[in-house]
Scaffold this active site. Structure first.
Site, PDB file in Angstrom:
ATOM      1  CG  ASP A   6      -2.871   4.166   4.231  1.00  0.00           C
ATOM      2  OD1 ASP A   6      -3.902   4.037   4.915  1.00  0.00           O
ATOM      3  OD2 ASP A   6      -2.688   3.559   3.153  1.00  0.00           O
ATOM      4  CE  LYS A  48      -8.918  -2.606   3.701  1.00  0.00           C
ATOM      5  NZ  LYS A  48      -7.797  -1.801   3.269  1.00  0.00           N
ATOM      6  CD1 TRP A  74      -2.483  -2.027   1.641  1.00  0.00           C
ATOM      7  CD2 TRP A  74      -3.113  -0.848  -0.161  1.00  0.00           C
ATOM      8  NE1 TRP A  74      -3.597  -2.638   1.102  1.00  0.00           N
ATOM      9  CE2 TRP A  74      -4.005  -1.936   0.002  1.00  0.00           C
ATOM     10  CE3 TRP A  74      -3.310   0.022  -1.224  1.00  0.00           C
ATOM     11  CZ2 TRP A  74      -5.071  -2.175  -0.866  1.00  0.00           C
ATOM     12  CZ3 TRP A  74      -4.373  -0.207  -2.098  1.00  0.00           C
ATOM     13  CH2 TRP A  74      -5.223  -1.285  -1.912  1.00  0.00           C
TER      14      TRP A  74
HETATM   15  C1  PLP Z   1      -7.276  -1.250   2.027  1.00  0.00           C
HETATM   16  C2  PLP Z   1      -6.188  -0.294   2.094  1.00  0.00           C
HETATM   17  C3  PLP Z   1      -6.076   0.755   1.177  1.00  0.00           C
HETATM   18  C4  PLP Z   1      -7.077   0.950   0.047  1.00  0.00           C
HETATM   19  O1  PLP Z   1      -8.302   1.310   0.578  1.00  0.00           O
HETATM   20  P1  PLP Z   1      -9.547   1.742  -0.349  1.00  0.00           P
HETATM   21  O2  PLP Z   1     -10.521   2.227   0.666  1.00  0.00           O
HETATM   22  O3  PLP Z   1      -9.987   0.509  -1.068  1.00  0.00           O
HETATM   23  O4  PLP Z   1      -9.101   2.795  -1.272  1.00  0.00           O
HETATM   24  C5  PLP Z   1      -5.028   1.634   1.314  1.00  0.00           C
HETATM   25  N1  PLP Z   1      -4.130   1.513   2.318  1.00  0.00           N
HETATM   26  C6  PLP Z   1      -4.206   0.505   3.226  1.00  0.00           C
HETATM   27  C7  PLP Z   1      -3.183   0.433   4.298  1.00  0.00           C
HETATM   28  C8  PLP Z   1      -5.233  -0.420   3.138  1.00  0.00           C
HETATM   29  O5  PLP Z   1      -5.313  -1.401   4.043  1.00  0.00           O
END
Ligand code: PLP
Length: 361
Positions: A173, A197, A102
């Site tokens: 993030d 998540k 990511w």
């Molecule tokens: C799932 C995830 C993303 C992408 O998320 P979306 O909501 O599908 O854009 C980005 N960064 C991390 C760390 C993730 O777990």
């Protein structure tokens, strides 16, 4: 109905008790004889939800007054663009810490807007993968900000250190880790997380931003991703994903009832330790991430004989353990054990792993 445990990485499981409450009030919320998803986001009833959820989130994370909390659409990937579009005015240098899938994706997206330095912090020594400590990050002096990902959902690798003493703006993030442990918000300038998540249903993205970052910018991002506009309109410039917002709010209340983040952190510690111990004590399952960088949210592992992975996934599914397939870019097995996963679910998985090992090992 037999119990099913959902180890999906996202959209992931939501606490059963929260789903029961949502079901109970689905068609008659607050005695309105309507569903919460059928009312105006500008109504007093919905604004109450918005305000209460922000207050609960602020309580849980001890967010200081000098930070704004924004609720936005577009997911974490939306923020991969929103961050550079909001914070940079022309092609500037920024640092992207590369710790896995990511963080790499964020860097690739940022190339559209600026000149990101891709700083690899992954090292492999004797087949053990680990991440460099922050003191050894090769930060550029003139980087406008540093972006990193404290929990790599796909790789199962994590950073537990909190940034401290950097002169640059710090952006994290936190998509798969926000609210799983206590953090000091003041160590960061901007944190974002998609809800699906560790928080609630997909559709809403949480942004926690130091208010001073909203000043003196001349950038012109699309209005729906513009932090100043989101802030000015209390995240209601356009119609927010009201149902996801409501449900995330119920999850915040559930977390408070659990005793807050220190308590949740302990539970997450116990769950992940149990799983890693089962892997390490076997000569059947493997995980080659150094102990200090193992994710407590996403436990990624393989069977030493990789031919058995498919049989494992199929048998586990029949046993009621679902969502265990590793992401297609890495393969293998991944157990996502976010806040909502009870210890009983992890125990059930461990029991299954031992049975499977006895049978096939
Ligand atoms: C799932 C995830 C993303 C992408 O998320 P979306 O909501 O599908 O854009 C980005 N960064 C991390 C760390 C993730 O777990």
């Amino acid at each position: 109905m037999n119990v099913v445990y959902n180890f999906s990485a996202g959209p992931a499981m939501i606490p059963k008790i929260v789903l029961r409450q949502a079901k109970k009030e689905l068609q008659n919320w607050k005695q309105l004889r309507l569903s919460v998803m059928e009312i105006s986001h500008r109504s007093k009833d919905f604004i109450d939800i918005a305000e209460e959820s922000e207050k609960d989130l602020r309580d849980l994370l001890r967010i200081p007054e000098s930070y704004k909390v924004l609720f936005c659409q577009g997911g974490a990937r939306g923020q991969f663009s929103a961050v550079p579009m909001n914070l940079l005015s022309n092609s500037q240098n920024v640092d992207y810490i590369n710790s896995g899938y990511w963080s790499q994706c964020a860097e690739i997206e940022a190339r559209k807007y600026c000149i990101p330095n891709n700083i690899n912090i992954k090292t492999i020594c004797n087949n053990v993968v680990s991440l460099l400590p922050m003191s050894q990050w090769n930060i550029s002096k003139y980087a406008k900000y540093i972006h990193y990902c404290p929990n790599e959902t796909i790789d199962g690798i994590a950073i537990y250190e909190e940034p401290n003493g950097f002169k640059n703006i710090i952006i994290g993030d936190f998509s798969s880790v926000l609210l799983s442990r206590d953090i000091n918000i003041e160590n960061y300038d901007l944190i974002y997380a998609g809800a699906q998540k560790n928080i609630g249903p997909a559709g809403i993205t949480i942004i926690i931003i130091r208010e001073s970052l909203l000043r003196n910018t001349t950038s012109l991002p699309p209005s729906i991703l513009d932090y100043r506009i989101l802030s000015k309109y209390n995240s209601m410039y356009n119609t927010p994903p009201t149902f996801s917002w409501y449900l995330s709010g119920l999850v915040f209340k559930w977390l408070k009832k659990q005793g807050g983040l220190k308590k949740i952190e302990k539970k997450n510690e116990i769950k992940s330790r149990l799983l890693y111990k089962t892997i390490d004590n076997s000569n059947f399952y493997t995980n080659n991430i150094s102990a200090k960088n193992r994710s407590k949210m996403n436990v990624v592992f393989n069977i030493i004989d990789p031919k058995l992975n498919e049989i494992f996934l199929k048998t586990a599914y029949e046993y009621g353990l679902i969502g265990l397939r590793g992401h297609s870019v890495v393969g293998g097995i991944r157990a996502s054990i976010y806040n909502a996963m009870p210890l009983s679910g992890v125990r059930c998985l461990v029991e299954f792993m031992l049975h499977f090992q006895n049978r096939y090992g």
